[in-house]
Write a protein that holds these residues in place. Structure first.
Motif, PDB file in Angstrom:
ATOM      1  N   LYS B 115      28.229  39.800  36.497  1.00  0.00           N
ATOM      2  CA  LYS B 115      27.696  39.981  37.853  1.00  0.00           C
ATOM      3  C   LYS B 115      28.817  40.204  38.849  1.00  0.00           C
ATOM      4  N   LYS B 116      29.849  39.398  38.708  1.00  0.00           N
ATOM      5  CA  LYS B 116      30.977  39.510  39.622  1.00  0.00           C
ATOM      6  C   LYS B 116      31.627  40.884  39.487  1.00  0.00           C
ATOM      7  N   ASP B 119      29.605  43.430  41.318  1.00  0.00           N
ATOM      8  CA  ASP B 119      29.843  43.329  42.769  1.00  0.00           C
ATOM      9  C   ASP B 119      31.157  43.998  43.159  1.00  0.00           C
ATOM     10  N   LEU B 120      32.209  43.702  42.380  1.00  0.00           N
ATOM     11  CA  LEU B 120      33.527  44.228  42.728  1.00  0.00           C
ATOM     12  C   LEU B 120      33.584  45.748  42.567  1.00  0.00           C
ATOM     13  N   ILE B 569      30.261  44.332  48.255  1.00  0.00           N
ATOM     14  CA  ILE B 569      30.357  43.048  47.554  1.00  0.00           C
ATOM     15  C   ILE B 569      29.057  42.266  47.669  1.00  0.00           C
ATOM     16  N   MET B 570      28.435  42.339  48.837  1.00  0.00           N
ATOM     17  CA  MET B 570      27.256  41.532  49.098  1.00  0.00           C
ATOM     18  C   MET B 570      25.959  42.244  48.723  1.00  0.00           C
TER      19      MET B 570
END
Lengths: 145, 574
Positions: B115-116, B119-120, B569-570
């Motif tokens: 997931k991270k 986002d990145l 990112i959000m």
């Protein structure tokens, strides 16, 4: 639903970002909630960036620069610090708990301190619960439906 | 602006990323985002086939933006920028997402790490849409070099550069050249004389036409940037005319650890407990005598003093084991009858010829005693009047497990190498960083061990970390070669991510001028606007951070780019 906080972190290229990389090369494990944005110097941080992060739903915002006296650009971190103190007041007047906004100094060798910082801040945010700005937005979102 | 056509590449880094991040899922997730023309994953993006993949795609799919999700941009941003350039697009139309150092290596939950990563990568995609082509800039290189420190590393570098016909300013705080090596008697493992090696070198340096040696001189202030530095030197309190140079080599060396803080050893209390360097002084003087002028019959050499112990320094000083063995040879030659005790924690003989040297030394009739560095240090005490020696060392011999007393008349403490006390001042003067042990940090621990993150500033010798003479010399020559390279080129590329002013937005408050640490911003009265001197600007962006009108910002770190990154990112958090 389980609360999974998101922390947006602004890290200066020379100290803090390098420190965060060091946490990686040292395989130090920390909470997966942080999302890092690289900037050249903490002095570059505009209040807008932080407010934008909160507005986009960040549950916490972290700013990390070089330790006082160690700034790659001589004194950008001091400039950041001065502006940050004002912003803290502003943010709390907006109803955002002051614990959600943090400024810390992390040197290029402080991978361990960075990992600990992220764990500690994630813990604080978990206790506080989801950020208010996000909730307000969600309510508005429901209303328009 | 032409419509962005973005190619996204997710690197496995073998298993380094792929083990913790589902690269396939990341590739798929971002493939449908606006402006993403293609998204792919590959085992090693930094490899030649990986880079070729990008180059081919840029050409065949007409890409004008590239995102690579891989290791830290501090490692391979330049690699991929070059690949973009090769394919014909501006290298700044590239963005990197750090999914290794700041993701796969620090997390243990594959779902969360994936997931991270998503986002990145989205953040990088959003950001790269607003990237603008930037033109490379270069500046001329002043062919002179400043070398700080006149030890073996500094002198080697100075000679190397001067022999190529280029000017060197060699600045040394002390009143003589030679540094620590000037105190050594013999060197290991060949037992050749340090002074016979050093003296001709000092003479060559002092007599070299291209080297200006400044003894008893401190460096007061350094300003400028790669290719164009200026410095003020202070000679015995008097300020000297300013010098200009294009590159800096820091060779400030180290200092021996002060063992008086280790109570067990009684350094300072017992006159015949001395440091390895004090013993070198005796060897050079040609006499091994105790404080009272007697030849010692029992000599103990204690290893790892201040090293490999969390209370003092955790790191190993690398050379002390071999120096201790060297002492055995010198003592044996001078005092054939003496009892020699090597009290060690671990014997480290890693270098060329070192293990052989160790094996050879074991035939010198000496007694090796091992102690537990972490649990219990040997304790030195005064001997009783009827004991046939000066002092006693009480210790637990680790291999036998027996508590023993060792009679000694002289104890040599193999002291650790530590950073100078004034290293922080040097750091501030030349703009480099320190590691946790107060040694200078190199640009890359493996691929660039002599450069620093500050352009034109190189680090050599023991200020970068403990090392022996051959390693110091190799590093000094490497730095010299790097500098001669830039001098031969005549110019070097410099920071292009400088500040820029939108003159129509500037309200003339001049806040940017007051915060700029480099006086790179000034006010144009005619235009009623701030203007940036790109040569002086280093791109910190502090001016952009405080501009109330949003008129001044940093190239490649514009508000639009950073705000888009935040949005990216959000974007998956709702």
């Amino acid at each position: 639903m389980n609360f999974r906080p998101t922390i947006v972190a602004f890290l200066c290229n020379w100290c803090a970002y390098t420190g965060a990389d060091l946490a990686g090369t040292s395989r130090l494990h920390y909470a997966p909630n942080v999302r890092i944005i690289r900037i050249m110097c903490s002095g570059r941080i505009e209040p807008t960036f932080i407010l934008k992060a909160f507005k986009e739903g960040a549950d916490g915002v972290l700013v990390c620069g070089c330790h006082p006296g160690d700034c790659h650009y001589q004194e950008g971190n001091y400039k950041c610090l001065r502006r940050f103190r004002l912003l803290e007041k502003f943010v709390s007047q907006m109803g955002i708990e002051k614990e959600r906004l943090k400024l810390e100094w992390i040197s290029a060798s402080e991978g361990k301190q960075f990992a600990e910082l992220i764990n500690e801040m994630t813990g604080t945010i978990l206790q506080l619960g989801p950020g208010k700005v996000q909730r307000t937005l969600e309510l508005e979102h429901l209303k328009t439906k | 602006m032409e419509e962005p056509r973005i190619g996204v590449y997710v690197c496995w880094c073998g298993t380094n990323i792929a083990k913790m991040v589902d690269v396939e899922a990341v590739t798929k997730e971002v493939s449908t985002l606006p402006n993403v023309v293609l998204s792919k994953n590959y085992k090693y993006m930094c490899s030649d086939p990986g880079q070729d993949l990008i180059i081919k795609d840029i050409k065949s799919h007409n890409l004008n933006r590239v995102v690579v999700a891989a290791c830290s941009p501090r490692i391979h941003e330049l690699t991929f920028r070059n690949a973009c350039e090769k394919a014909g697009i501006n290298p700044y139309l590239f963005e990197m997402a750090n999914i290794r150092e700041q993701d796969s290596w620090v997390h243990t939950d594959r779902n969360e790490a994936t997931k991270k990563a998503i986002d990145l990568v989205i953040a990088a995609i959003r950001r790269v849409r607003y990237h603008e082509p930037l033109q490379k800039r270069s500046v001329n290189v002043d062919p002179a070099t400043l070398v700080i420190g006149g030890g073996i590393s500094g002198m080697t570098a100075a000679l190397e550069i001067a022999n190529a016909g280029k000017k060197v300013y060699l600045v040394e705080r002390a009143g003589h050249l030679g540094g620590q090596v000037a105190r050594f008697d013999l060197t290991f493992p060949h037992l050749s004389s340090a002074q016979q090696m050093l003296r001709p070198m000092i003479q060559r340096v002092e007599n070299h036409q291209m080297i200006a040696v400044h003894l008893n001189t401190e460096l007061k202030e350094v300003s400028g940037y790669i290719g164009n530095f200026k410095a003020k030197l202070v000679f015995m309190g008097a300020e000297q005319p300013e010098i200009t140079f294009g590159n800096i080599i820091a060779a400030v060396g180290l200092k021996p650890f002060d063992p008086s803080v280790i109570e067990e050893y009684g350094y300072g209390k017992f006159p015949d407990v001395i440091t390895s360097l004090e013993f070198e002084d005796k060897l050079r003087a040609g006499k091994i005598l105790t404080k009272y002028g007697k030849e010692p019959r029992n000599i103990a050499i204690i290893h790892c003093v201040g090293s490999r112990n969390k209370k003092y320094h955790e790191y190993c000083s690398r050379v002390c084991c071999m120096v201790a063995l060297k002492f055995v040879h010198e003592i044996r030659a001078a005092l054939p009858e003496a009892n020699i005790f090597e009290i060690y924690a671990d014997m480290r003989a890693y270098g060329k010829g070192h293990e052989e040297f160790y094996a050879m030394t074991t035939h010198k009739q000496i007694i090796f005693l091992m102690y537990d560095q972490q649990k219990r240090l040997p304790v030195i005490s005064e001997a009783h009047r009827d004991d046939d020696c000066n002092m006693l060392i009480e210790m637990n011999e680790l291999l036998s497990g027996i508590d023993i007393e060792v009679p000694v008349d002289m104890v040599i403490l193999m002291v650790n190498m530590e950073a100078h006390d004034n290293v922080k001042e040097v750091v501030r003067t030349i703009g480099v960083s320190l590691c946790g042990n107060q040694f200078f940090i190199e640009k890359h621990p493996k691929l660039d061990p002599v450069a620093t993150t500050t352009g034109g500033v190189f680090i050599v010798g023991t200020c970068q970390g403990p090392k022996d003479i051959p390693d110091s010399v190799a590093q000094a020559k490497a730095a010299a070669a790097r500098i001669l390279g830039t001098i031969a080129q005549g110019s070097v590329p410099v920071e292009v991510t400088t500040a820029m002013v939108n003159e129509s937005l500037c309200c003339g408050c001049q806040t940017c001028i007051s915060v700029c640490p480099y006086t790179a911003v000034s006010f144009d009265e005619a235009k009623k606007s701030s203007v940036v001197n790109e040569v002086l600007c280093k791109g910190c962006g502090t001016c952009g951070g405080c501009c109330p009108a949003g008129a001044i910002t940093s190239k490649h770190f514009t508000d639009r780019q950073i705000l888009s990154e935040i949005e990216g990112i959000m974007s998956m958090s709702y």
